[in-house]
Design a protein around this motif. Structure first.
Motif, PDB file in Angstrom:
ATOM      1  N   UNK A 190      -6.258  -6.202  30.294  1.00  0.00           N
ATOM      2  CA  UNK A 190      -5.774  -5.340  31.372  1.00  0.00           C
ATOM      3  C   UNK A 190      -6.292  -3.919  31.189  1.00  0.00           C
ATOM      4  N   UNK A 191      -6.372  -3.466  29.942  1.00  0.00           N
ATOM      5  CA  UNK A 191      -6.884  -2.125  29.667  1.00  0.00           C
ATOM      6  C   UNK A 191      -8.360  -2.021  30.052  1.00  0.00           C
ATOM      7  N   UNK A 192      -9.131  -3.066  29.767  1.00  0.00           N
ATOM      8  CA  UNK A 192     -10.552  -3.046  30.126  1.00  0.00           C
ATOM      9  C   UNK A 192     -10.729  -2.973  31.632  1.00  0.00           C
ATOM     10  N   UNK A 193      -9.915  -3.720  32.379  1.00  0.00           N
ATOM     11  CA  UNK A 193      -9.994  -3.687  33.834  1.00  0.00           C
ATOM     12  C   UNK A 193      -9.632  -2.311  34.379  1.00  0.00           C
ATOM     13  N   UNK A 194      -8.777  -1.593  33.646  1.00  0.00           N
ATOM     14  CA  UNK A 194      -8.370  -0.248  34.060  1.00  0.00           C
ATOM     15  C   UNK A 194      -9.284   0.829  33.493  1.00  0.00           C
ATOM     16  N   UNK A 195     -10.333   0.416  32.748  1.00  0.00           N
ATOM     17  CA  UNK A 195     -11.249   1.338  32.063  1.00  0.00           C
ATOM     18  C   UNK A 195     -10.421   2.328  31.248  1.00  0.00           C
ATOM     19  N   UNK A 196      -9.583   1.775  30.382  1.00  0.00           N
ATOM     20  CA  UNK A 196      -8.608   2.569  29.641  1.00  0.00           C
ATOM     21  C   UNK A 196      -8.484   2.001  28.237  1.00  0.00           C
ATOM     22  N   UNK A 245       7.983   7.624  30.942  1.00  0.00           N
ATOM     23  CA  UNK A 245       6.636   8.069  30.590  1.00  0.00           C
ATOM     24  C   UNK A 245       6.387   9.450  31.152  1.00  0.00           C
ATOM     25  N   UNK A 246       5.301  10.059  30.685  1.00  0.00           N
ATOM     26  CA  UNK A 246       4.946  11.418  31.095  1.00  0.00           C
ATOM     27  C   UNK A 246       4.172  11.363  32.410  1.00  0.00           C
ATOM     28  N   UNK A 247       3.018  12.027  32.492  1.00  0.00           N
ATOM     29  CA  UNK A 247       2.266  12.085  33.739  1.00  0.00           C
ATOM     30  C   UNK A 247       1.708  10.737  34.167  1.00  0.00           C
ATOM     31  N   UNK A 248       0.934  10.769  35.260  1.00  0.00           N
ATOM     32  CA  UNK A 248       0.446   9.522  35.843  1.00  0.00           C
ATOM     33  C   UNK A 248      -0.391   8.711  34.868  1.00  0.00           C
ATOM     34  N   UNK A 249      -1.279   9.372  34.107  1.00  0.00           N
ATOM     35  CA  UNK A 249      -2.093   8.646  33.134  1.00  0.00           C
ATOM     36  C   UNK A 249      -1.223   8.022  32.058  1.00  0.00           C
ATOM     37  N   UNK A 250      -0.166   8.730  31.657  1.00  0.00           N
ATOM     38  CA  UNK A 250       0.755   8.171  30.667  1.00  0.00           C
ATOM     39  C   UNK A 250       1.513   6.981  31.236  1.00  0.00           C
ATOM     40  N   UNK A 251       1.691   6.955  32.565  1.00  0.00           N
ATOM     41  CA  UNK A 251       2.294   5.780  33.190  1.00  0.00           C
ATOM     42  C   UNK A 251       1.445   4.551  32.984  1.00  0.00           C
ATOM     43  N   UNK A 252       0.129   4.730  32.983  1.00  0.00           N
ATOM     44  CA  UNK A 252      -0.770   3.616  32.697  1.00  0.00           C
ATOM     45  C   UNK A 252      -0.603   3.158  31.254  1.00  0.00           C
ATOM     46  N   UNK A 253      -0.470   4.118  30.324  1.00  0.00           N
ATOM     47  CA  UNK A 253      -0.210   3.760  28.932  1.00  0.00           C
ATOM     48  C   UNK A 253       1.065   2.930  28.815  1.00  0.00           C
ATOM     49  N   UNK A 254       2.102   3.345  29.549  1.00  0.00           N
ATOM     50  CA  UNK A 254       3.372   2.632  29.487  1.00  0.00           C
ATOM     51  C   UNK A 254       3.239   1.220  30.052  1.00  0.00           C
TER      52      UNK A 254
END
Length: 315
Positions: free
Chosen positions: A183-189, A157-166
């Motif tokens: 899980x995405x809702x808990x991460x506000x993502x 993955x790319x940067x830290x935010x992209x790590x969350x996407x991964x």
């Protein structure tokens, strides 16, 4: 329950380390059971994380698939070019041989690539480090334009935010979209970020050696981005034939005159989108595109998102 082993190398980036720990630890199945067990593993009991010292739960044996590790996460490191110790290399290779899924976040792609496990595969990292990754590991096909790459067993993955996407992508593959959405809702993502999984990259102009005969031409191009310039216009300003211009320009910049001009226009458009409230139609004309449609198409091809999405993100 899946077991996630997070490998903490020296100078690990704290946010890259905490992202998988937080996301996977909070994942819950429909019946309320945890979806993952997370453990932090390192070569030594204590790891230098820059602003603090980290104490790992387990040694490198915790990466072993025979010990229950289903996935190994390699977070980013502030020292991406540091050589891998034999013990870390052997532990990653052994995990791969056991069929363990291995994923990297940001510059964590560097130590993963150093094992040779990414040779012949497509991979990504933070766009600012992509050229260095490609130079150090020429057998890896580096794609700097995406948020993450899934090769099956190996993911980057790319940067830290992209790590969350991964991480969300892996949860969806393990347990389905409903669990991943929770899980995405808990991460506000958002579960799927807009932009075709594209990094927001500032496309620099192609480099020109100091003293190059084309420095005056590039300055003139930068000052005249709004004009409808042709290859013949450029050649005339440089005082050479179009054939000579094409050959020498590529030799000195690594790209063609028109490609350089497109990049310069898109970079200027990015600046205007960030700093003004000019309508997209006006910006299209200011940077030399014949129509707003042509501008939108070119902008999305080069940045991965529409001009309006870019503005909402960076203005």
């Amino acid at each position: 329950m899946h077991t996630i082993a997070v490998l903490a190398l020296d100078q690990v980036i704290p946010f890259d380390l905490s992202t998988p720990i937080e996301v996977f630890s909070r994942t819950r199945l429909p019946d309320g059971r945890p979806g993952y067990q997370v453990r932090v593993c390192a070569e030594r009991p204590e790891v230098d994380a820059g602003t603090f010292t980290l104490r790992a739960h387990r040694g490198l044996d915790g990466l072993d698939g025979l010990d229950g590790a289903d996935t190994v996460i390699v977070p980013g490191t502030a020292a991406p070019t540091a050589p891998l110790t034999p013990a870390v290399r052997d532990a990653l290779l052994a995990a791969a041989a056991d069929g363990t899924r291995i994923a990297s976040i940001c510059t964590g792609t560097f130590p993963l690539a150093a094992t040779g496990l990414l040779d012949g595969l497509r991979a990504t990292t933070h766009w600012i480090a992509a050229d260095l990754l490609a130079a150090l590991h020429p057998k890896v096909t580096v794609d700097p334009d995406v948020l993450y790459v899934d090769n099956g067993q190996f993911l980057t993955s790319a940067g830290a935010a992209a790590g969350l996407d991964l991480c969300l992508h892996m949860i969806r593959g393990d347990y389905g979209s409903a669990v991943a959405a929770d899980a995405a809702r808990l991460s506000v993502m958002p579960l799927e970020r807009e932009g075709g999984q594209a990094q927001f990259i500032v496309h620099d102009h192609a480099p020109t050696p100091q003293g190059s005969s084309f420095e005056p031409l590039l300055t003139w191009l930068q000052e005249n981005l709004g004009r409808n310039l042709t290859l013949a216009d450029m050649a005339a300003h440089a005082g050479v034939s179009t054939r000579t211009l094409m050959r020498r320009f590529r030799e000195q910049t690594g790209t063609t005159p028109l490609q350089w001009l497109h990049r310069a226009r898109i970079r200027q458009a990015q600046h205007l989108l960030e700093t003004t409230r000019h309508p997209v139609e006006r910006i299209a004309g200011q940077v030399g595109f014949g129509s707003p449609t042509a501008f939108r198409d070119r902008f999305k091809r080069m940045t991965g998102v529409s001009p309006q999405t870019y503005r909402r993100t960076f203005s």
